[in-house]
Design a protein around this motif. Structure first.
Motif, PDB file in Angstrom:
ATOM      1  N   LEU A  13       0.828  -1.205  -0.003  1.00 24.47           N
ATOM      2  CA  LEU A  13      -0.097  -0.130  -0.175  1.00 24.47           C
ATOM      3  C   LEU A  13       0.825   1.409   0.066  1.00 24.47           C
ATOM      4  O   LEU A  13       1.759   1.128   0.747  1.00 24.47           O
ATOM      5  CB  LEU A  13      -1.006   0.030   1.260  1.00 24.47           C
ATOM      6  N   TRP A  14       0.642   2.225  -0.933  1.00 26.81           N
ATOM      7  CA  TRP A  14       1.425   3.336  -1.185  1.00 26.81           C
ATOM      8  C   TRP A  14       0.757   4.433  -1.172  1.00 26.81           C
ATOM      9  O   TRP A  14      -0.697   4.512  -1.806  1.00 26.81           O
ATOM     10  CB  TRP A  14       2.182   3.212  -2.310  1.00 26.81           C
ATOM     11  N   LEU A  15       0.754   5.386  -0.335  1.00 27.25           N
ATOM     12  CA  LEU A  15       0.026   6.761  -0.219  1.00 27.25           C
ATOM     13  C   LEU A  15       0.403   7.814  -1.095  1.00 27.25           C
ATOM     14  O   LEU A  15       1.762   8.053  -1.411  1.00 27.25           O
ATOM     15  CB  LEU A  15       0.312   7.413   1.088  1.00 27.25           C
ATOM     16  N   LEU A  16      -0.418   8.097  -2.234  1.00 27.51           N
ATOM     17  CA  LEU A  16       0.233   8.986  -3.286  1.00 27.51           C
ATOM     18  C   LEU A  16      -0.246  10.624  -3.481  1.00 27.51           C
ATOM     19  O   LEU A  16       0.491  11.165  -3.803  1.00 27.51           O
ATOM     20  CB  LEU A  16      -0.561   8.449  -4.659  1.00 27.51           C
ATOM     21  N   GLY A  17      -0.829  10.772  -2.429  1.00 30.87           N
ATOM     22  CA  GLY A  17      -1.465  12.167  -2.349  1.00 30.87           C
ATOM     23  C   GLY A  17      -2.691  12.299  -1.764  1.00 30.87           C
ATOM     24  O   GLY A  17      -3.609  11.442  -1.576  1.00 30.87           O
ATOM     25  N   ARG A  18      -3.054  13.697  -1.216  1.00 31.45           N
ATOM     26  CA  ARG A  18      -4.562  14.047  -0.754  1.00 31.45           C
ATOM     27  C   ARG A  18      -5.409  14.480  -1.586  1.00 31.45           C
ATOM     28  O   ARG A  18      -4.686  15.405  -2.641  1.00 31.45           O
ATOM     29  CB  ARG A  18      -4.243  15.091   0.432  1.00 31.45           C
ATOM     30  N   ILE A  26      -4.366   6.371  -3.451  1.00 35.43           N
ATOM     31  CA  ILE A  26      -3.580   5.298  -2.739  1.00 35.43           C
ATOM     32  C   ILE A  26      -3.204   4.261  -3.986  1.00 35.43           C
ATOM     33  O   ILE A  26      -4.040   4.227  -4.905  1.00 35.43           O
ATOM     34  CB  ILE A  26      -4.049   4.371  -1.823  1.00 35.43           C
ATOM     35  N   PHE A  27      -2.339   3.356  -3.978  1.00 33.90           N
ATOM     36  CA  PHE A  27      -2.213   2.361  -5.001  1.00 33.90           C
ATOM     37  C   PHE A  27      -1.928   1.152  -4.078  1.00 33.90           C
ATOM     38  O   PHE A  27      -1.091   1.168  -3.110  1.00 33.90           O
ATOM     39  CB  PHE A  27      -0.899   2.394  -5.650  1.00 33.90           C
ATOM     40  N   THR A  28      -3.007   0.081  -4.026  1.00 37.19           N
ATOM     41  CA  THR A  28      -2.619  -0.979  -3.184  1.00 37.19           C
ATOM     42  C   THR A  28      -2.911  -2.493  -3.963  1.00 37.19           C
ATOM     43  O   THR A  28      -3.259  -2.202  -5.025  1.00 37.19           O
ATOM     44  CB  THR A  28      -3.770  -0.925  -1.902  1.00 37.19           C
TER      45      THR A  28
END
Length: 270
Positions: A13-18, A26-28
């Motif tokens: 799971l990666w947080l890409l921005g608000r 996200i990308f998960t």
């Protein structure tokens, strides 16, 4: 009738921005696993009860069924009882799974008046993770996690450690700062490596935030790391897992600390 509602882990799971709507992009990579809640459905006035005594009005299943009634333009006359086996606040998606499972089954029992797109729209209004459980297996999640693309199913053995703490998803996301965001992500490369069994590419940047908020999660993570495993936090925590079977060291260490340990497999709905 009795149906099974599977848990999931986020293999990565990666947080890409608000986002403008206040959520995070996200990308998960989702993976359903063989840990199940049991759901019992019978005809009767609409009612949703759980073994964990969640108030009906707060239950995701009840919220989803009330939305389903609006789509149908009629009342739903089913009584639902959920026996909870998936620990709550663990990042395993139990409530979201219950929601999607009941939506699918009730739609089938009614003769499938709603399309898959309708079910997706209902599910994503209740929970970002719920859309994944309409498909199950292995899938990529984008957007809030509600834009789901199934990929080739994986055949994995997974060891889950639940350190007996309920992690609030809202609290974890509210603690996210810019340093936790990933500017660029090679999503195609990550998927290819995963399908080739190269699990070293997997991580959870949201899990790093959760570990700072909940010392119990960090303790479980460090324990598995010390034993030479590559642990990953699932979702916003609190469950920590690694790909592989549970060794005697892990079993004894978890028992000594009072943690719950689950040995599961990837579940592809077969």
């Amino acid at each position: 009738m009795r149906v099974l509602s599977p848990a999931k882990v986020n293999l990565g799971l990666w947080l890409l921005g608000r986002r403008a709507d206040g959520y995070h992009e996200i990308f998960t990579i989702y993976q359903a696993v063989s840990l199940f809640d049991e759901i019992f459905i019978k005809e009767g006035p609409l009612k949703v009860e759980t073994s964990s005594l969640i108030p009906q009005e707060k239950n995701l299943v009840y919220k989803a069924l009330r939305l389903m009634e609006k789509y149908l333009g009629r009342d739903i006359d089913f009584s639902i009882y959920i026996k909870k086996n998936i620990p709550e606040g663990a990042g395993l998606g139990g409530g979201s799974s219950n929601c999607a499972t009941v939506l699918k089954v009730v739609n089938q029992l009614l003769g499938e008046p709603l399309s898959v797109e309708d079910l997706e729209n209902i599910a994503k209004e209740v929970s970002s993770d719920a859309v994944f459980f309409l498909y199950g297996g292995t899938a990529v999640g984008r957007g809030r996690g509600d834009v789901v693309e199934p990929i080739k199913h994986l055949d994995l053995k997974i060891t889950l450690v639940y350190p007996n703490v309920v992690a609030s998803t809202r609290r974890v996301y509210s603690a996210v700062r810019d340093a936790s965001l990933t500017d660029k992500i090679e999503d195609d490369k990550i998927i290819s490596c995963l399908l080739e069994g190269k699990f070293e590419v997997l991580e959870n940047t949201l899990g790093q935030v959760a570990m700072e908020l909940f010392p119990e999660i960090k303790e479980a993570y460090r324990f598995l790391e010390y034993l030479g495993y590559r642990p990953v936090v699932s979702g916003s925590g609190s469950c920590v897992f690694y790909i592989g079977e549970a060794s005697e060291q892990v079993k004894k260490g978890a028992a000594l600390r009072g943690w719950r340990l689950y040995e599961v497999k990837s579940y592809n709905g077969v």
